[in-house]
Design a protein around this motif. Sequence first.
Motif, PDB file in Angstrom:
ATOM      1  N   SER A 199      -0.457   1.937  -0.868  1.00 54.31           N
ATOM      2  CA  SER A 199      -0.432   1.261   0.439  1.00 54.31           C
ATOM      3  C   SER A 199      -1.409   0.087   0.500  1.00 54.31           C
ATOM      4  O   SER A 199      -1.232  -0.822   1.303  1.00 54.31           O
ATOM      5  CB  SER A 199      -0.700   2.261   1.565  1.00 54.31           C
ATOM      6  OG  SER A 199      -1.925   2.912   1.343  1.00 54.31           O
ATOM      7  N   GLN A 200      -2.431   0.095  -0.356  1.00 54.22           N
ATOM      8  CA  GLN A 200      -3.372  -1.054  -0.391  1.00 54.22           C
ATOM      9  C   GLN A 200      -3.011  -2.024  -1.517  1.00 54.22           C
ATOM     10  O   GLN A 200      -3.760  -2.970  -1.775  1.00 54.22           O
ATOM     11  CB  GLN A 200      -4.816  -0.560  -0.600  1.00 54.22           C
ATOM     12  CG  GLN A 200      -5.335   0.337   0.499  1.00 54.22           C
ATOM     13  CD  GLN A 200      -5.354  -0.326   1.865  1.00 54.22           C
ATOM     14  OE1 GLN A 200      -5.761  -1.474   1.991  1.00 54.22           O
ATOM     15  NE2 GLN A 200      -4.897   0.382   2.884  1.00 54.22           N
ATOM     16  N   LYS A 201      -1.919  -1.748  -2.218  1.00 52.09           N
ATOM     17  CA  LYS A 201      -1.462  -2.622  -3.326  1.00 52.09           C
ATOM     18  C   LYS A 201      -2.515  -2.743  -4.440  1.00 52.09           C
ATOM     19  O   LYS A 201      -2.641  -3.795  -5.083  1.00 52.09           O
ATOM     20  CB  LYS A 201      -1.116  -4.030  -2.808  1.00 52.09           C
ATOM     21  CG  LYS A 201      -0.145  -4.031  -1.617  1.00 52.09           C
ATOM     22  CD  LYS A 201       1.286  -4.056  -2.089  1.00 52.09           C
ATOM     23  CE  LYS A 201       2.306  -3.886  -0.988  1.00 52.09           C
ATOM     24  NZ  LYS A 201       2.776  -2.508  -0.813  1.00 52.09           N
ATOM     25  N   VAL A 202      -3.254  -1.688  -4.656  1.00 51.53           N
ATOM     26  CA  VAL A 202      -4.277  -1.703  -5.707  1.00 51.53           C
ATOM     27  C   VAL A 202      -3.632  -1.915  -7.084  1.00 51.53           C
ATOM     28  O   VAL A 202      -4.211  -2.541  -7.973  1.00 51.53           O
ATOM     29  CB  VAL A 202      -5.127  -0.400  -5.663  1.00 51.53           C
ATOM     30  CG1 VAL A 202      -6.013  -0.251  -6.881  1.00 51.53           C
ATOM     31  CG2 VAL A 202      -5.977  -0.384  -4.394  1.00 51.53           C
ATOM     32  N   HIS A 203      -2.385  -1.448  -7.233  1.00 56.59           N
ATOM     33  CA  HIS A 203      -1.706  -1.614  -8.534  1.00 56.59           C
ATOM     34  C   HIS A 203      -1.460  -3.083  -8.881  1.00 56.59           C
ATOM     35  O   HIS A 203      -1.223  -3.407 -10.032  1.00 56.59           O
ATOM     36  CB  HIS A 203      -0.403  -0.811  -8.577  1.00 56.59           C
ATOM     37  CG  HIS A 203       0.515  -1.059  -7.428  1.00 56.59           C
ATOM     38  ND1 HIS A 203       0.210  -0.686  -6.142  1.00 56.59           N
ATOM     39  CD2 HIS A 203       1.730  -1.647  -7.368  1.00 56.59           C
ATOM     40  CE1 HIS A 203       1.210  -1.030  -5.330  1.00 56.59           C
ATOM     41  NE2 HIS A 203       2.133  -1.617  -6.054  1.00 56.59           N
ATOM     42  N   GLU A 204      -1.541  -3.953  -7.883  1.00 60.11           N
ATOM     43  CA  GLU A 204      -1.375  -5.395  -8.180  1.00 60.11           C
ATOM     44  C   GLU A 204      -2.606  -5.960  -8.865  1.00 60.11           C
ATOM     45  O   GLU A 204      -2.536  -7.005  -9.499  1.00 60.11           O
ATOM     46  CB  GLU A 204      -1.158  -6.176  -6.868  1.00 60.11           C
ATOM     47  CG  GLU A 204       0.193  -5.918  -6.245  1.00 60.11           C
ATOM     48  CD  GLU A 204       0.365  -6.689  -4.936  1.00 60.11           C
ATOM     49  OE1 GLU A 204      -0.591  -7.358  -4.496  1.00 60.11           O
ATOM     50  OE2 GLU A 204       1.462  -6.584  -4.369  1.00 60.11           O
ATOM     51  N   VAL A 205      -3.742  -5.287  -8.675  1.00 52.66           N
ATOM     52  CA  VAL A 205      -4.986  -5.841  -9.216  1.00 52.66           C
ATOM     53  C   VAL A 205      -5.675  -4.897 -10.220  1.00 52.66           C
ATOM     54  O   VAL A 205      -6.810  -5.133 -10.605  1.00 52.66           O
ATOM     55  CB  VAL A 205      -5.965  -6.222  -8.067  1.00 52.66           C
ATOM     56  CG1 VAL A 205      -5.452  -7.447  -7.329  1.00 52.66           C
ATOM     57  CG2 VAL A 205      -6.181  -5.069  -7.084  1.00 52.66           C
ATOM     58  N   SER A 251       6.827  -0.316 -10.151  1.00 54.04           N
ATOM     59  CA  SER A 251       6.437  -1.724  -9.974  1.00 54.04           C
ATOM     60  C   SER A 251       6.223  -2.410 -11.321  1.00 54.04           C
ATOM     61  O   SER A 251       6.274  -3.627 -11.430  1.00 54.04           O
ATOM     62  CB  SER A 251       5.152  -1.824  -9.143  1.00 54.04           C
ATOM     63  OG  SER A 251       4.025  -1.487  -9.949  1.00 54.04           O
ATOM     64  N   GLY A 252       5.944  -1.630 -12.341  1.00 55.49           N
ATOM     65  CA  GLY A 252       5.720  -2.184 -13.671  1.00 55.49           C
ATOM     66  C   GLY A 252       4.404  -2.962 -13.781  1.00 55.49           C
ATOM     67  O   GLY A 252       4.116  -3.577 -14.797  1.00 55.49           O
ATOM     68  N   LYS A 253       3.597  -2.910 -12.736  1.00 59.13           N
ATOM     69  CA  LYS A 253       2.358  -3.724 -12.757  1.00 59.13           C
ATOM     70  C   LYS A 253       1.190  -2.968 -13.375  1.00 59.13           C
ATOM     71  O   LYS A 253       0.179  -3.556 -13.734  1.00 59.13           O
ATOM     72  CB  LYS A 253       1.988  -4.114 -11.318  1.00 59.13           C
ATOM     73  CG  LYS A 253       3.062  -5.000 -10.694  1.00 59.13           C
ATOM     74  CD  LYS A 253       2.479  -5.846  -9.574  1.00 59.13           C
ATOM     75  CE  LYS A 253       3.330  -7.067  -9.340  1.00 59.13           C
ATOM     76  NZ  LYS A 253       4.007  -7.125  -8.085  1.00 59.13           N
ATOM     77  N   THR A 254       1.327  -1.664 -13.429  1.00 58.64           N
ATOM     78  CA  THR A 254       0.216  -0.824 -13.887  1.00 58.64           C
ATOM     79  C   THR A 254       0.725   0.183 -14.910  1.00 58.64           C
ATOM     80  O   THR A 254       1.804   0.751 -14.719  1.00 58.64           O
ATOM     81  CB  THR A 254      -0.347  -0.015 -12.694  1.00 58.64           C
ATOM     82  OG1 THR A 254      -0.852  -0.930 -11.742  1.00 58.64           O
ATOM     83  CG2 THR A 254      -1.448   0.920 -13.095  1.00 58.64           C
ATOM     84  N   GLU A 255      -0.052   0.396 -15.923  1.00 63.04           N
ATOM     85  CA  GLU A 255       0.299   1.481 -16.847  1.00 63.04           C
ATOM     86  C   GLU A 255      -0.395   2.750 -16.360  1.00 63.04           C
ATOM     87  O   GLU A 255      -1.611   2.747 -16.137  1.00 63.04           O
ATOM     88  CB  GLU A 255      -0.168   1.128 -18.261  1.00 63.04           C
ATOM     89  CG  GLU A 255       0.242   2.171 -19.280  1.00 63.04           C
ATOM     90  CD  GLU A 255      -0.367   1.916 -20.657  1.00 63.04           C
ATOM     91  OE1 GLU A 255      -0.544   2.898 -21.401  1.00 63.04           O
ATOM     92  OE2 GLU A 255      -0.676   0.740 -20.962  1.00 63.04           O
ATOM     93  N   ILE A 256       0.386   3.809 -16.183  1.00 62.28           N
ATOM     94  CA  ILE A 256      -0.224   5.081 -15.767  1.00 62.28           C
ATOM     95  C   ILE A 256      -0.478   5.925 -17.016  1.00 62.28           C
ATOM     96  O   ILE A 256       0.449   6.227 -17.767  1.00 62.28           O
ATOM     97  CB  ILE A 256       0.665   5.830 -14.752  1.00 62.28           C
ATOM     98  CG1 ILE A 256       0.836   4.976 -13.479  1.00 62.28           C
ATOM     99  CG2 ILE A 256       0.061   7.194 -14.415  1.00 62.28           C
ATOM    100  CD1 ILE A 256       1.690   5.601 -12.383  1.00 62.28           C
TER     101      ILE A 256
END
Length: 330
Positions: free
Chosen positions: A216-222, A285-290
């Motif tokens: 919800s805070q879009k942390v995965h974008e950064v 989102s493909g922005k973050t590797e888990i």
Amino acid sequence: MLSNKLKALACALSFTVAGLVHAADPVTIKFAHVVADNTPKGQGAVLFKKLAEERLPGKVKVEVYPNSSLFGDGKEMEALLLGDVHMLAPSLAKFEHYAKAIQIYDLPFLFDDLAAADRFQSGPQGKALLRAMEDKNITGLAYWHNGMKQLSANKPLREPKDARGLKFRVQASAVLDEQFKAVRANPRKMSFAEVYQGLQTGVVNGTEDTWSNYESQKVHEVQPYMTASDHGLIDYMVITNTRFWKGLPDDVRSELEAIMAEVTVEVNRQADELNQKARQTIAASGKTEIIELTPEQRAQWREAMKPVWKKFESEIGVELIEAAQAANRS
Ligand code: LMR
């Protein structure tokens, strides 16, 4: 003479009428929090408002202020004590100045899962902590779950040594400060509203939070990497100003308490599902590797962070820690 008496009577009447009108005004409850509406706490606040206004029509009005829009970390407790806001649900990491024992919830690797946290919270020791701040005019009404914390950073974190030297945002908690020092990282206290920007600008390199707060805070974008570590807990205590709560008419207060109990069941039923959905959204989102930890890697994090327990044992109380551990085995 007569006219003076009449005037006095009219005056007295007008006070009475004003008093009656005043008594009939709904009580306005301002409920402020720091997260988005589509999170376990956000949903809980919205449901509380809905049920309170449906069941106490004309008696209660609830105003919900999400996303630190009224008060954020740092200011909200003071505002509650001043009566500028009436309900909050800070994470359990944010009470150390009011009751040291509540620090128990920040101990890393204390609860195996949310079910264990639930067992402890609904047991006698957990319930007693809801009343631990009454001498400070703060009453705990309920525990709401968010979920287990995950690590995130600008590099992959698999073993504790990967965190060395990185700057991590922490909530205002001495325990969490020590937790990151234990892996030789540099903790930095920062309010929730500042996390995204802090990560984006490199003031901090990593953080810890739940999937729903990340999404919800879009942390995965950064943050290019997140580690499914489940190393700690983010839950909440819904609190109110004791004097305000006790000052409510009895029928209103007992109905609000019943509503709170109902909302709590619903929040706690949905919390894990919301977090798992948020995790999927982040993955998609493909922005973050888990990163998944092997059992051995997770054991290494546990080993590295566990010494923190000893440091806070005297402030929290050994018996309380034992009771929490017992909840894992129940
Ligand atoms: C945080 O500051 O990371 C959390 O306490 C925010 C919240 O309320 O979930």
